[in-house]
Design a protein around this motif. Structure first.
Motif, PDB file in Angstrom:
ATOM      1  N   SER A 526     -15.734  27.411 -13.218  1.00 20.91           N
ATOM      2  CA  SER A 526     -15.843  27.016 -11.811  1.00 20.91           C
ATOM      3  C   SER A 526     -15.015  27.949 -10.939  1.00 20.91           C
ATOM      4  N   LEU A 527     -13.799  28.211 -11.393  1.00 26.85           N
ATOM      5  CA  LEU A 527     -12.901  29.080 -10.633  1.00 26.85           C
ATOM      6  C   LEU A 527     -13.490  30.487 -10.514  1.00 26.85           C
ATOM      7  N   LEU A 528     -14.017  30.991 -11.633  1.00 26.68           N
ATOM      8  CA  LEU A 528     -14.607  32.325 -11.609  1.00 26.68           C
ATOM      9  C   LEU A 528     -15.775  32.375 -10.623  1.00 26.68           C
ATOM     10  N   TRP A 529     -16.538  31.297 -10.593  1.00 28.49           N
ATOM     11  CA  TRP A 529     -17.682  31.256  -9.670  1.00 28.49           C
ATOM     12  C   TRP A 529     -17.195  31.313  -8.227  1.00 28.49           C
ATOM     13  N   VAL A 530     -16.150  30.521  -7.945  1.00 23.82           N
ATOM     14  CA  VAL A 530     -15.599  30.514  -6.581  1.00 23.82           C
ATOM     15  C   VAL A 530     -15.116  31.916  -6.210  1.00 23.82           C
ATOM     16  N   LEU A 531     -14.387  32.551  -7.147  1.00 28.03           N
ATOM     17  CA  LEU A 531     -13.881  33.894  -6.885  1.00 28.03           C
ATOM     18  C   LEU A 531     -15.040  34.893  -6.691  1.00 28.03           C
ATOM     19  N   ALA A 532     -16.158  34.598  -7.339  1.00 26.39           N
ATOM     20  CA  ALA A 532     -17.271  35.544  -7.283  1.00 26.39           C
ATOM     21  C   ALA A 532     -18.069  35.426  -5.990  1.00 26.39           C
ATOM     22  N   VAL A 533     -18.100  34.238  -5.387  1.00 29.80           N
ATOM     23  CA  VAL A 533     -18.940  34.073  -4.191  1.00 29.80           C
ATOM     24  C   VAL A 533     -18.141  34.172  -2.897  1.00 29.80           C
ATOM     25  N   THR A 536     -17.158  34.504   2.127  1.00 34.50           N
ATOM     26  CA  THR A 536     -18.545  34.357   2.564  1.00 34.50           C
ATOM     27  C   THR A 536     -18.979  35.641   3.252  1.00 34.50           C
ATOM     28  N   GLY A 537     -20.204  36.003   3.025  1.00 35.66           N
ATOM     29  CA  GLY A 537     -20.703  37.241   3.627  1.00 35.66           C
ATOM     30  C   GLY A 537     -20.752  38.360   2.620  1.00 35.66           C
ATOM     31  N   ALA A 538     -19.768  38.358   1.690  1.00 33.43           N
ATOM     32  CA  ALA A 538     -19.795  39.389   0.658  1.00 33.43           C
ATOM     33  C   ALA A 538     -20.901  39.054  -0.337  1.00 33.43           C
ATOM     34  N   GLU A 539     -21.449  40.057  -0.967  1.00 32.42           N
ATOM     35  CA  GLU A 539     -22.485  39.820  -1.969  1.00 32.42           C
ATOM     36  C   GLU A 539     -21.863  39.122  -3.175  1.00 32.42           C
ATOM     37  N   PRO A 540     -22.421  37.970  -3.581  1.00 32.16           N
ATOM     38  CA  PRO A 540     -21.839  37.280  -4.728  1.00 32.16           C
ATOM     39  C   PRO A 540     -21.828  38.192  -5.953  1.00 32.16           C
ATOM     40  N   TYR A 541     -20.774  38.153  -6.718  1.00 31.51           N
ATOM     41  CA  TYR A 541     -20.581  39.001  -7.882  1.00 31.51           C
ATOM     42  C   TYR A 541     -20.616  40.488  -7.536  1.00 31.51           C
ATOM     43  N   ALA A 584     -20.917  36.076 -20.128  1.00 31.63           N
ATOM     44  CA  ALA A 584     -21.534  35.509 -18.928  1.00 31.63           C
ATOM     45  C   ALA A 584     -21.067  36.272 -17.683  1.00 31.63           C
ATOM     46  N   THR A 585     -19.778  36.613 -17.627  1.00 34.07           N
ATOM     47  CA  THR A 585     -19.247  37.325 -16.471  1.00 34.07           C
ATOM     48  C   THR A 585     -19.825  38.739 -16.385  1.00 34.07           C
ATOM     49  N   LEU A 586     -19.827  39.433 -17.528  1.00 33.74           N
ATOM     50  CA  LEU A 586     -20.401  40.777 -17.535  1.00 33.74           C
ATOM     51  C   LEU A 586     -21.847  40.716 -17.056  1.00 33.74           C
ATOM     52  N   GLY A 587     -22.551  39.712 -17.536  1.00 33.64           N
ATOM     53  CA  GLY A 587     -23.948  39.561 -17.144  1.00 33.64           C
ATOM     54  C   GLY A 587     -24.094  39.430 -15.644  1.00 33.64           C
ATOM     55  N   MET A 588     -23.263  38.594 -15.051  1.00 36.10           N
ATOM     56  CA  MET A 588     -23.372  38.356 -13.619  1.00 36.10           C
ATOM     57  C   MET A 588     -22.977  39.593 -12.814  1.00 36.10           C
ATOM     58  N   VAL A 589     -21.933  40.292 -13.223  1.00 40.90           N
ATOM     59  CA  VAL A 589     -21.477  41.417 -12.402  1.00 40.90           C
ATOM     60  C   VAL A 589     -22.328  42.668 -12.607  1.00 40.90           C
ATOM     61  N   ALA A 591     -25.668  42.670 -13.873  1.00 41.22           N
ATOM     62  CA  ALA A 591     -27.108  42.550 -13.760  1.00 41.22           C
ATOM     63  C   ALA A 591     -27.569  41.341 -12.971  1.00 41.22           C
ATOM     64  N   GLY A 592     -26.630  40.485 -12.609  1.00 43.39           N
ATOM     65  CA  GLY A 592     -27.057  39.287 -11.917  1.00 43.39           C
ATOM     66  C   GLY A 592     -27.801  38.330 -12.839  1.00 43.39           C
ATOM     67  N   VAL A 593     -27.607  38.515 -14.113  1.00 47.26           N
ATOM     68  CA  VAL A 593     -28.187  37.583 -15.085  1.00 47.26           C
ATOM     69  C   VAL A 593     -27.102  37.211 -16.085  1.00 47.26           C
ATOM     70  N   GLU A 594     -27.370  36.127 -16.826  1.00 49.47           N
ATOM     71  CA  GLU A 594     -26.342  35.692 -17.752  1.00 49.47           C
ATOM     72  C   GLU A 594     -26.346  36.491 -19.034  1.00 49.47           C
ATOM     73  N   GLU A 595     -27.505  36.849 -19.475  1.00 48.80           N
ATOM     74  CA  GLU A 595     -27.577  37.529 -20.768  1.00 48.80           C
ATOM     75  C   GLU A 595     -28.961  38.138 -20.901  1.00 48.80           C
ATOM     76  N   GLY A 596     -29.256  38.628 -22.076  1.00 43.77           N
ATOM     77  CA  GLY A 596     -30.607  39.081 -22.356  1.00 43.77           C
ATOM     78  C   GLY A 596     -30.787  40.569 -22.116  1.00 43.77           C
ATOM     79  N   ALA A 597     -32.059  40.985 -22.097  1.00 50.02           N
ATOM     80  CA  ALA A 597     -32.413  42.404 -22.082  1.00 50.02           C
ATOM     81  C   ALA A 597     -31.837  43.129 -20.868  1.00 50.02           C
ATOM     82  N   ALA A 598     -31.844  42.475 -19.714  1.00 52.76           N
ATOM     83  CA  ALA A 598     -31.361  43.143 -18.509  1.00 52.76           C
ATOM     84  C   ALA A 598     -29.894  43.522 -18.643  1.00 52.76           C
ATOM     85  N   LEU A 599     -29.118  42.638 -19.273  1.00 60.74           N
ATOM     86  CA  LEU A 599     -27.695  42.923 -19.464  1.00 60.74           C
ATOM     87  C   LEU A 599     -27.518  44.100 -20.418  1.00 60.74           C
ATOM     88  N   VAL A 600     -28.304  44.098 -21.503  1.00 61.75           N
ATOM     89  CA  VAL A 600     -28.206  45.182 -22.475  1.00 61.75           C
ATOM     90  C   VAL A 600     -28.497  46.523 -21.795  1.00 61.75           C
TER      91      VAL A 600
END
Lengths: 670, 75
Positions: A526-533, A536-541, A584-589, A591-600
């Protein structure tokens, strides 16, 4: 008010099996106040009555040798149990009755569960329980707890004893000289006002028991007596000299008791255990067999826990995530809440929950090894190697547990009696690559080493063990000098593991893990999410978010290691909170995804094979997660050691990551 | 009666505990685990690494350092 039954017994006497058989699912695991000893309590029913059952730690004695012993005897003396069930291993009756003699000294109401009588019969050890009951003055009930035999009779005897008056007290003799001192002391102690039986206090004083000495020396009334002061100075202060005679006295009593009640075969029957031990503790084969068993354990863990069950959990979590999304949409929830639910909660907690099958399987397999009696052999086989780095064989067990999760790994060091052993074992445990780091390796393996996954994973484990050994060696020469601790370990007979014990042990560990996922890790994501968004105005992650700023601030220190970008720094930062959060964090920062091919794909763009290796080295070794640090603080009793652990592990991880990258670069790798 | 250290015994030998010359807490622990005066032991394993001795039908692994401090007599 339910009557209280306390369970007392030697390690390996089957006490836990008796406890599980009596209480079933009605159990509660906690901690004794102020100490790091596990407290297990449960309920059982007999003749429509409910009884509270407290499982005291398994001990050989009730002295002040370890926290376990002090906890057990304090509960017996001041916790007012209505009756004590003493679980006695029929195959090893002399040593088990040694503990019984101490219960008799305490003047408690005792019922003996003569356990594992089937095994005793198989080895032609015959115990006449009536003669035993007669000699000890307490009821004796034959049980085979693993097959639930004799438990009704045991409970009936316990219930009857609760309501019966204190039965005939058996007086032990420790030899004329000591008996005279005991009598003298009892007469003195009668003048004081102690919450303990006088006879017991007297014997403990003569054994040189520090704890009891403290209790008695705080009684001013006694010390006003000149005769007592004189006796104290002459006898009690030097009483430690008598302790071995007192132990001998108890064993002599046991010898008298068993002389008529126990019949052993002239020539011991060679058992299955003897045959198996010839192979499993073999001077050359023991070690490779142990390595093979561990390899099978990990292979099975990943094959069943990750590839099979883990996939189902992923599908399940996706389903839950979508359902939650739809629900929030129909409820007209605001956009930020939707984002929090899917990117914060489902992504973060989901990353942890998907991991549960893996630890379930690992703990079940470890439970099987433990319950079968093999773990003690593993410690035996490893003792030589461990001794070379200043530790002893038992330490390796805590290291194995650490492969699952460092929190129970650190807690498993409780079996080490020596402080030096224990401190080093705690501090090196985080180098055991815990299960939560596996998903991180897997992402990098998928990105750069798809055909060499096994080797990479194996190398990570091997490097962790190697670093742990080196650090242990250094610590035993510097921070924790002192004598090498002795290795004394009982090798219990091999037994077929019981399903209840294995499941119970698994659940105790997994439920702790789930509780952390629900609290600490939830709070962290939760804290990481708050720090990531924010702001306001900045692009999340994005780089302008608070999380991005933190990453940019710390990234430069990782430049020599080859991954000085803010995204990698953010990933490592979140890993201090919980290693599960890294992917999960690497994924969000990235690729904007949690995991999977896009992250790879994103990882392939941001790292080189060499910087991927150095990042994995860093992940393996650097600062333990918050939950582990919290456990280190609790187990060492000091926040300083937790801080130390956080800092030195970071330094070692950083140094090795830099070394890998720099040397690798020089050698022409990229 | 001559005493010798437990480490010098061979596999299959039996003996009786005479005296333990280890530190006081280790000595006490051993006594309480049944290695008290006069206890009968059987050496089950003595090659390298800890020794394994049989005591009352059970097996106990003992570090060599500790075994060296245990004086035993022939049973």
């Amino acid at each position: 008010m339910a009557k209280t039954i306390a369970l007392v017994g030697n390690p390996n006497s089957g006490k836990t099996t008796v406890f599980n058989a009596l209480t079933g699912a009605n159990q509660h695991v906690g901690n004794w106040p102020g100490v790091t000893v596990e407290r297990k309590e449960g309920q059982t029913h007999h003749n429509n009555q409910t009884y509270r059952v407290v499982d005291l730690p398994g001990t050989y004695s009730l002295g002040a040798f370890s926290e376990d012993e002090v906890v057990a005897r304090e509960f017996i003396l001041t916790g007012n149990p209505d009756v004590v069930i003493n679980v006695v291993d029929a195959t090893n009756i002399e040593r088990n009755l040694y503990l019984t003699t101490q219960l008799l000294e305490m003047g408690t109401k005792v019922v003996i569960a003569l356990n594992m009588v089937d095994e005793a019969e198989a080895r032609e050890i015959h115990v006449d329980e009536k003669a035993l009951a007669q000699a000890l003055g307490v009821p004796v009930v034959r049980t085979v707890a693993s097959r639930r035999k004799g438990l009704d009779q045991l409970m009936a005897a316990a219930a009857a004893t609760i309501h019966a008056p204190m039965n005939g007290h058996v007086e032990l003799s420790y030899g004329k000289a000591i008996d005279a001192k005991v009598a003298r002391l009892r007469a003195f102690l009668a003048k004081g006002d102690f919450p303990y039986p006088q006879g017991w206090l007297a014997v403990k004083l003569l054994e040189g028991d520090e704890y009891v000495r403290q209790v008695v020396s705080e009684s001013p009334a006694l010390f006003e007596l000149k005769t007592f002061r004189q006796f104290w100075d002459e006898t009690v202060i030097h009483a430690g000299d008598l302790q071995l005679d007192i132990v001998d006295g108890r064993y002599k009593f046991v010898g008298e008791v068993t002389k008529h009640a126990v019949r052993r075969p002239e020539v011991e029957v060679e058992t299955f255990t003897d045959k198996l031990d010839r192979v499993l503790t073999h001077r050359y084969w023991g070690m490779p067999i142990f390595a093979g068993i561990m390899l099978i354990v990990f292979q099975l863990t990943f094959a069943i826990g990750q590839d099979f069950l883990g996939e189902w959990m992923v599908v399940g979590m996706d389903y839950v995530g979508e359902g939650l999304d739809r629900l929030l949409v129909t409820l007209n929830a605001p956009g930020w809440l939707l984002d929090f639910a899917s990117n914060g909660v489902v992504a973060g907690v989901g990353a942890v929950v998907e991991f549960v099958p893996l630890i379930v399987i690992l703990y079940m397999l470890m439970g099987i090894l433990e319950d079968s009696g093999y773990m003690a052999r593993a410690a035996y086989v490893m003792d030589n190697t461990m001794r070379a780095v200043g530790l002893q064989g038992k330490t390796f067990i805590s290291m194995i547990v650490g492969f699952g999760c460092n929190v129970p790994g650190v807690m498993a060091t409780r079996t080490l009696e020596n402080r030096k052993d224990r401190m080093i074992a705690i501090l090196i445990n985080p180098f055991m690559s815990c299960g939560a780091k596996i998903p991180i390796y897997l992402v990098f393996i998928a990105a750069f080493f798809p055909t060499h996954g096994g080797i990479v994973l194996f190398s990570a484990y091997a490097l962790g063990i190697l670093v742990a050994f080196l650090v242990a060696k250094v610590f035993s020469k510097t921070l924790f000098k002192g004598e090498v601790s002795h290795f004394i370990m009982e090798l219990p007979p091999y037994r077929t593991p019981t399903l209840t014990n294995v499941l119970r042990n698994m659940w105790d560990n997994v439920s702790g893990f789930l509780a952390r996922a629900g609290t600490t890790i939830f709070a962290v994501v939760s804290l990481l999410w708050v720090l990531a968004v924010l702001p306001t105005g900045a692009e999340p992650y994005g780089p302008a978010s608070i999380l991005g700023s933190i990453g940019q601030f710390i990234a430069p220190i990782f430049t020599p290691a080859g991954f000085g970008n803010w995204q990698a720094a953010v990933g490592l930062f979140s890993g201090i909170a919980a290693k599960e959060a890294v992917v999960a964090t690497l994924g969000m920062v990235y690729a904007g995804v949690e995991e999977g091919a896009a992250l790879v794909t994103a990882i392939q763009g941001a790292f080189t094979p060499l910087s991927a290796v150095s990042f994995m080295v860093m992940t393996l070794l650097y600062t333990p997660c918050a939950a582990t640090l919290g456990t280190i603080r609790k187990e060492t009793g000091s926040g300083k050691w937790a801080l130390f652990s956080a800092v030195y592990a970071f330094a070692i991880g950083w140094l090795l990551a830099v070394a890998v990258f720099q040397i690798g670069s020089l050698m022409g790798f990229a | 009666m001559e005493y010798l250290s437990l480490v010098h015994l061979k596999e299959g030998d039996t003996c009786k505990v005479a005296r333990i010359q280890a530190g006081s807490s280790a000595t006490r622990r051993l006594y309480e685990m049944g290695f008290n005066t006069g206890a009968r032991l059987k050496v089950l394993k003595n090659d390298r690494g800890p020794m394994i001795v049989g005591l009352g039908g059970h097996k106990v692994a003992l570090g060599r350092g500790l075994a060296a401090k245990m004086l035993v007599g022939r049973a």
